[in-house]
Enzyme design. Structure first.
Site, PDB file in Angstrom:
ATOM      1  N   ASN A 209       0.867  -1.191   0.000  1.00  0.00           N
ATOM      2  CA  ASN A 209       0.000   0.000   0.000  1.00  0.00           C
ATOM      3  C   ASN A 209       0.898   1.234   0.000  1.00  0.00           C
ATOM      4  OD1 ASN A 209       0.539   0.868   2.862  1.00  0.00           O
ATOM      5  ND2 ASN A 209      -0.190  -1.215   3.216  1.00  0.00           N
ATOM      6  N   ASP A 278      -3.346  -6.896   4.953  1.00  0.00           N
ATOM      7  CA  ASP A 278      -4.228  -7.888   5.576  1.00  0.00           C
ATOM      8  C   ASP A 278      -4.171  -9.238   4.877  1.00  0.00           C
ATOM      9  OD1 ASP A 278      -5.336  -6.340   7.669  1.00  0.00           O
ATOM     10  OD2 ASP A 278      -6.508  -5.237   6.193  1.00  0.00           O
ATOM     11  N   LYS A 288      11.547 -15.533 -10.170  1.00  0.00           N
ATOM     12  CA  LYS A 288      10.657 -14.621 -10.883  1.00  0.00           C
ATOM     13  C   LYS A 288       9.735 -15.408 -11.836  1.00  0.00           C
ATOM     14  CE  LYS A 288      10.734 -10.605 -13.848  1.00  0.00           C
ATOM     15  NZ  LYS A 288      11.503  -9.852 -14.819  1.00  0.00           N
ATOM     16  N   PHE A 324      -4.370   2.700  14.713  1.00  0.00           N
ATOM     17  CA  PHE A 324      -4.816   3.670  13.715  1.00  0.00           C
ATOM     18  C   PHE A 324      -5.965   3.042  12.928  1.00  0.00           C
ATOM     19  CE2 PHE A 324      -1.985   7.385  13.202  1.00  0.00           C
ATOM     20  CZ  PHE A 324      -1.156   7.142  14.290  1.00  0.00           C
ATOM     21  N   LYS A 338     -13.389  -0.611  15.774  1.00  0.00           N
ATOM     22  CA  LYS A 338     -12.049  -1.232  15.801  1.00  0.00           C
ATOM     23  C   LYS A 338     -11.406  -1.125  17.183  1.00  0.00           C
ATOM     24  CE  LYS A 338     -10.769  -0.724  11.130  1.00  0.00           C
ATOM     25  NZ  LYS A 338     -10.162   0.015  10.057  1.00  0.00           N
ATOM     26  N   LYS A 342     -10.519  -4.561  18.898  1.00  0.00           N
ATOM     27  CA  LYS A 342      -9.111  -4.913  19.079  1.00  0.00           C
ATOM     28  C   LYS A 342      -8.600  -4.560  20.476  1.00  0.00           C
ATOM     29  CE  LYS A 342      -7.705  -4.908  14.264  1.00  0.00           C
ATOM     30  NZ  LYS A 342      -6.572  -4.649  13.374  1.00  0.00           N
TER      31      LYS A 342
HETATM   32  N1  CTP Z   1      -3.305  -3.965  12.103  1.00  0.00           N
HETATM   33  C1  CTP Z   1      -2.655  -5.049  12.656  1.00  0.00           C
HETATM   34  N2  CTP Z   1      -2.495  -6.184  11.924  1.00  0.00           N
HETATM   35  C2  CTP Z   1      -3.002  -6.292  10.696  1.00  0.00           C
HETATM   36  C3  CTP Z   1      -3.713  -5.202  10.132  1.00  0.00           C
HETATM   37  C4  CTP Z   1      -3.836  -4.045  10.860  1.00  0.00           C
HETATM   38  O1  CTP Z   1      -2.201  -4.971  13.778  1.00  0.00           O
HETATM   39  N3  CTP Z   1      -2.838  -7.413  10.012  1.00  0.00           N
HETATM   40  C5  CTP Z   1      -3.433  -2.738  12.899  1.00  0.00           C
HETATM   41  C6  CTP Z   1      -3.028  -1.479  12.187  1.00  0.00           C
HETATM   42  O2  CTP Z   1      -1.651  -1.168  12.392  1.00  0.00           O
HETATM   43  C7  CTP Z   1      -3.923  -0.421  12.811  1.00  0.00           C
HETATM   44  C8  CTP Z   1      -5.161  -1.198  13.195  1.00  0.00           C
HETATM   45  O3  CTP Z   1      -4.789  -2.572  13.194  1.00  0.00           O
HETATM   46  O4  CTP Z   1      -3.368   0.136  13.972  1.00  0.00           O
HETATM   47  C9  CTP Z   1      -6.321  -1.012  12.291  1.00  0.00           C
HETATM   48  O5  CTP Z   1      -5.935  -1.288  10.973  1.00  0.00           O
HETATM   49  P1  CTP Z   1      -6.927  -1.263   9.738  1.00  0.00           P
HETATM   50  O6  CTP Z   1      -6.265  -1.888   8.560  1.00  0.00           O
HETATM   51  O7  CTP Z   1      -7.517   0.106   9.552  1.00  0.00           O
HETATM   52  O8  CTP Z   1      -8.073  -2.137  10.272  1.00  0.00           O
HETATM   53  P2  CTP Z   1      -8.424  -3.642  10.175  1.00  0.00           P
HETATM   54  O9  CTP Z   1      -8.662  -4.124  11.549  1.00  0.00           O
HETATM   55  O10 CTP Z   1      -7.411  -4.384   9.377  1.00  0.00           O
HETATM   56  O11 CTP Z   1      -9.825  -3.594   9.458  1.00  0.00           O
HETATM   57  P3  CTP Z   1     -10.239  -3.262   7.942  1.00  0.00           P
HETATM   58  O12 CTP Z   1      -9.054  -3.578   7.103  1.00  0.00           O
HETATM   59  O13 CTP Z   1     -11.383  -4.177   7.725  1.00  0.00           O
HETATM   60  O14 CTP Z   1     -10.637  -1.839   7.911  1.00  0.00           O
END
Ligand code: CTP
Length: 397
Positions: A209, A278, A288, A324, A338, A342
């Site tokens: 990303n 994710d 490759k 975040f 969230k 979490k």
């Molecule tokens: N985070 C994490 N581990 C992951 C993905 C995200 O610890 N695999 C943490 C991020 O660093 C952030 C928080 O979770 O502090 C929320 O991340 P975000 O991607 O916005 O939320 P998700 O819980 O992954 O939900 P979604 O992608 O469905 O919005």
């Protein structure tokens, strides 16, 4: 950075590195600090005082008998108007004079009367620097409470190689900012994650990303300035590792998770500002993928570990978790959800369009007790301090 209004006096002595101090002065002025320049006579052979007068917007002082108004005894009045004194570059001659109480120019007379924070940057030929005389004078300055910023190794003006170069302007600036910052996170150990992760499909292709890492790096820097011991676990970014912060570089979400869990036992606070991927490809090809040989219709993905959830499984009671939420819609509702799901103490909510790849952002801070603070658009360094202010409020209550 909350340094506006702080007053820095810089003593510039006669070394070729003088010219670098112009940039230092500009950086201070840009950060709204007041800068006064004192020069030794030899420094004026390298740089015209006019340059510093224009950059600092203040009269440059050289001789003890100079003054900016008739009522002032300049070298004494200035001691009351200085929060930090920096001598850079500091020659062997000025170091000796400072160590032994000479007062033969504005700078040395000022130092004799001044009782505040001082940073000295010795800069000279490496044989001079390692001489018994200079080393003893430096020890004497340390005994007087002066902080010495050691010179760097490298090519010297005389053409020789060795330890004697002025440290980078960025490092002197960072040291100065640290010295002026309030240490309200002293004795706290903080783990920060930053940047994106990369989930490789093959050695040259990956899922990731656009996170720049700027927010996480700003948080790590600000926490260090405010006295915390900081570990930064970062995905790939183009940023320099922050000074004084233990920086661990990783590539994938799994590696980030492993390093976070390895360190989690020893910290009081974790700030998950990384944009962790994710999903990762189910298979990572070691070689490759050649487009002639294999036709790819789809890449099968699987979930990466959710790092905050993994932390929650092993967390000790008082660990403070800041996360975040990057959203494209329903910002507050999604962030609150969230925060609860979490089990975080605080969540920083921001909109994707305002956050990624930018120096500024507009965030909302939401706390476990329901408190919500909407911040206006500001630069990420200032946002870092706002987040840490909220943390300090919670952990010192
Ligand atoms: N985070 C994490 N581990 C992951 C993905 C995200 O610890 N695999 C943490 C991020 O660093 C952030 C928080 O979770 O502090 C929320 O991340 P975000 O991607 O916005 O939320 P998700 O819980 O992954 O939900 P979604 O992608 O469905 O919005």
């Amino acid at each position: 950075m909350r340094l506006a209004g702080n007053r820095v006096t810089i003593g510039v002595t006669g070394g070729i590195a003088c010219y670098k101090i112009c940039d230092l002065v500009r950086n201070f002025v840009k950060s709204n600090l007041e800068v006064r320049i004192l020069m030794s006579k030899s420094a004026t052979k390298f740089i015209n005082p006019e340059t510093f007068r224009v950059l600092s917007r203040k009269e440059v002082l050289i001789d003890t008998f100079q003054y900016t108004s008739a009522e002032r005894v300049e070298h004494i009045s200035l001691t009351e108007e200085t929060d930090l004194f920096i001598v850079a570059p500091a020659t062997a001659n000025t170091i000796a004079k400072m160590a032994w109480g000479f007062a033969d120019n504005m700078m040395t007379a000022f130092f004799l009367a001044y009782k505040g924070k001082t940073i000295v940057c010795p800069t000279m030929n490496h044989k001079m620097f390692t001489s018994k005389q200079v080393q003893e004078n430096i020890s004497r300055l340390k005994e007087l409470g002066v902080e010495i910023l050691e010179p760097e190794e490298g090519e010297l003006a005389c053409g020789e190689e060795g330890r004697g170069r002025l440290p980078s302007v960025e490092l002197i600036f960072e040291k100065a900012v640290e010295s002026l910052s309030i240490k309200d996170l002293k004795n706290k150990r903080i783990l920060v994650t930053a940047g994106p992760t990369r989930e490789h499909i093959d050695p040259v292709r990956f899922i990731s990303n656009p996170s720049s890492g700027k927010m996480g790096y700003a948080l790590a820097k600000a926490a260090k300035r405010r006295g915390a011991e900081v570990i930064l676990i970062t995905g790939p970014t183009y940023l320099d590792p922050p000074y004084g912060v233990k920086t661990i570089k990783i590539i994938s979400a799994e590696q980030m998770c492993e390093k976070v869990l390895e360190n989690i036992e020893n910290v009081d606070v974790v700030i998950m500002s990384a944009a962790v991927a994710d999903y990762k490809p189910k298979i990572t090809h070691r070689k490759k993928i050649k487009k002639e040989e294999s036709k790819i219709d789809a890449i099968e993905l699987e979930r990466t570990p959710d790092i905050i959830n993994e932390i929650n499984k092993v967390k000790k009671q008082n660990l403070y978790i800041i996360g975040f939420a990057a959203e494209t819609e329903n910002l507050i509702k999604n962030a609150q959800e969230k925060l609860n799901r979490k089990n975080m103490n605080m969540i920083v909510a921001n909109l994707v369009a305002e956050a990624f790849q930018r120096d500024t952002n507009r965030v909302t801070i939401i706390k476990r007790n329901g408190e919500i603070r909407y911040l206006p658009e500001m630069n990420k360094e200032d946002i870092a301090d706002e987040i840490l202010d909220e943390l300090v409020l919670d952990i010192t209550q």
